[in-house]
Design an enzyme around this catalytic site. Sequence first.
Site, short mmCIF file in Angstrom:
data_model
loop_
_atom_site.label_atom_id
_atom_site.label_comp_id
_atom_site.label_asym_id
_atom_site.label_seq_id
_atom_site.Cartn_x
_atom_site.Cartn_y
_atom_site.Cartn_z
N GLU A 281 -16.03 6.80 -14.02
CA GLU A 281 -15.38 6.35 -12.78
C GLU A 281 -14.02 7.00 -12.54
O GLU A 281 -13.60 7.17 -11.40
CB GLU A 281 -15.27 4.81 -12.75
CG GLU A 281 -14.25 4.17 -13.71
CD GLU A 281 -14.78 3.92 -15.12
OE1 GLU A 281 -15.76 4.59 -15.51
OE2 GLU A 281 -14.21 3.09 -15.83
N LYS B 149 13.01 -7.90 11.93
CA LYS B 149 14.25 -8.19 11.19
C LYS B 149 14.11 -8.00 9.67
O LYS B 149 14.98 -7.38 9.05
CB LYS B 149 14.73 -9.61 11.52
CG LYS B 149 16.14 -9.93 11.05
CD LYS B 149 17.22 -9.24 11.87
CE LYS B 149 17.56 -10.05 13.10
NZ LYS B 149 18.47 -9.33 14.01
N HIS C 139 -15.55 7.03 -19.50
CA HIS C 139 -15.42 6.36 -18.19
C HIS C 139 -15.65 7.37 -17.06
O HIS C 139 -14.69 8.03 -16.64
CB HIS C 139 -14.02 5.78 -18.04
CG HIS C 139 -13.73 4.65 -18.96
ND1 HIS C 139 -13.74 3.34 -18.54
CD2 HIS C 139 -13.45 4.62 -20.28
CE1 HIS C 139 -13.45 2.55 -19.56
NE2 HIS C 139 -13.27 3.30 -20.64
N GLY D 136 0.81 -1.22 0.00
CA GLY D 136 0.00 0.00 0.00
C GLY D 136 0.84 1.27 0.00
O GLY D 136 0.49 2.25 0.64
N ASP E 34 14.98 -5.38 -5.90
CA ASP E 34 14.61 -5.81 -7.26
C ASP E 34 15.66 -5.28 -8.23
O ASP E 34 16.03 -4.10 -8.16
CB ASP E 34 13.26 -5.20 -7.69
CG ASP E 34 12.09 -5.71 -6.87
OD1 ASP E 34 12.29 -6.68 -6.11
OD2 ASP E 34 10.99 -5.14 -7.00
N CYS F 157 -18.53 2.28 -21.40
CA CYS F 157 -17.69 1.97 -22.57
C CYS F 157 -18.17 0.70 -23.26
O CYS F 157 -19.21 0.74 -23.91
CB CYS F 157 -16.22 1.92 -22.16
SG CYS F 157 -15.15 2.40 -23.53
N GLU G 204 6.60 7.94 -5.75
CA GLU G 204 6.52 6.56 -5.27
C GLU G 204 7.26 5.66 -6.24
O GLU G 204 7.03 5.71 -7.44
CB GLU G 204 5.03 6.15 -5.20
CG GLU G 204 4.84 4.69 -4.86
CD GLU G 204 3.40 4.21 -5.03
OE1 GLU G 204 2.47 5.04 -5.15
OE2 GLU G 204 3.20 2.99 -5.05
N1 GLN Z 1 -13.45 -2.45 -26.61
C1 GLN Z 1 -14.22 -1.27 -26.74
C2 GLN Z 1 -13.53 -0.22 -27.59
O1 GLN Z 1 -12.34 -0.30 -27.79
C3 GLN Z 1 -14.57 -0.71 -25.39
C4 GLN Z 1 -13.39 -0.19 -24.62
C5 GLN Z 1 -13.64 -0.03 -23.15
O2 GLN Z 1 -14.59 -0.59 -22.60
N2 GLN Z 1 -12.77 0.67 -22.47
O3 GLN Z 1 -14.14 0.70 -28.07
#
Ligand code: GLN
Length: 531
Positions: free
Chosen positions: A509, A190, A507, A17, A149, A382, A142
């Site tokens: 979100e 440790k 999107h 996190g 690594d 989408c 970050e």
């Molecule tokens: N595959 C679809 C496109 O390329 C939807 C893409 C998505 O859902 N981000 O348009």
Amino acid sequence: MKTKYIFVTGGVASSLGKGTISASLARLLLSRGYSVTIQKLEPYINPDPGTLNPYEHGECYVTEDGAETDLDLGHYERFTNEPTSQANSVTTGGIYLSVIEKERRGDYLGETVQVIPHITDEIKKRILVLGQTKKYDFVITEIGGTVGDIEGLPFIEAIRQLRLELGKNAVCIHLAYIPYLAAAGELKTKPAQHSVKLLLEQGVQPEIIVCRTEHKLTEGNRSKLALFCNVEKSCVIESIDAKSIYEVPMLMKAEGLDVQVLKKFGLSTKDDADLRDWTTFLKKLFNPKHEVTIGLVGKYVELKDAYKSITEAFIHAGTSLNCKVNLKWIHSETVNAKNVKSLLQGLSGVLVAPGFGKRGVDGKIAAIKYVREKNIPFLGICLGMQCAVVEFARHALNLPNAHSVEMDEKTKHPVISVMANQKNLDQFGGTMRLGSYDCHLKEGSLAKKIYKKSKISERHRHRYEFNNAYLKSFEKAGMTPSGINPEGLVEIVEITKHKFFIGTQFHPEYKSTVENPHPLFVAFVKAAMSN
Ligand code: GLN
């Protein structure tokens, strides 16, 4: 004030996190009135995570300016309410790409191009560039992966050099895991000590150690870590498991992480962080008055990180409505006409997730048919929106062969077609329609009512689009294009007669934050609550 640089490294294990700690520290500094940005350095060779499988890497997050990034940038934005950009996401692949391009251009003529100084210089440039914008008091960087690594070495080396150059304007925070040995009944410091030793071998002495732990640290643990890791005891910070990641800023405040950071920079610690809004959010989050269950239909449901921004957007929206949103994860590959009723029955709303390719698309279409016919609140994002268009064409326009050309190139009715500029691409990575684009909302539409304005801007990541040749027939049958991009691309479809049926090409979100829950998610949860 000169920009202060904070480096966050990780030790002992991955997935501790670091992103949440970085975002929480940013929140605390912001709440003290400072300007802050957070940057992620990724040690992998892909120039960006856009081509990575979500099973491998979780969701690909998209910034306003179209960077495809690690999901941690989503946390940064959700905690800070500040947009990030291309400059906030740096990968080894991206670094090498630009160094090699420079070499081919002749910028290094005569020189042997090497990891030190050429790669490390490029890394340092990418870190410092955020400070040079003069927009930020603090730049938190970050470093992905774990100390030790091989692929992370150039990043740590760049930090070592920068610390020397920046002097008092740089601080390193090391996040390490403190395992609990049940047989011994105690926490073991440790491994964390060893991870600090690894950092020291690479020339970096962290000033602050944040200890990820499932049990409270004892005074003894703290003293031991301070002594062996060469830090003050007050700089050993406990980061214990939290009920919600949104609680972490409060936990970090209680441990004094922000105060220790400010002290290291010689800044005043007099005024306290103003976390009243954050506290109100947490109060509402932990004491919901209502509860709804919403189905999330997607093909990556085994790995919830693949839908990180969506699940967080539900937390922001639900909390603003005093409502706990339970998600029922439904694997799109398992949904069909026969079981759809038993799978979706009783849900207050259904979200059909974004995605790429054929797998699970039939299940998404079956789910959409059910919620459309049963008047259950629906949000399609989408690919979810594109599936809603295909479903409507098949069952409301009576075009049984309709499809998206992504799934069926030769479909008789390509209701979702490939965008003109996506047709003859010779590269896969970084070539989608990415980032923010404007969209005009139709007067009288549900979308307009939700956003309460006519012009919006949302983030995208796609290659396919609504085929405008079918626009008239869709409108006539009751599916309205209620959001259109200035270039004519359909961004939102809705069904006027339905209780709540919205599909977005963008999107939403990605733009939801604690401070600004996304209006579409809020409206969707509200519709689900009254369903
Ligand atoms: N595959 C679809 C496109 O390329 C939807 C893409 C998505 O859902 N981000 O348009």
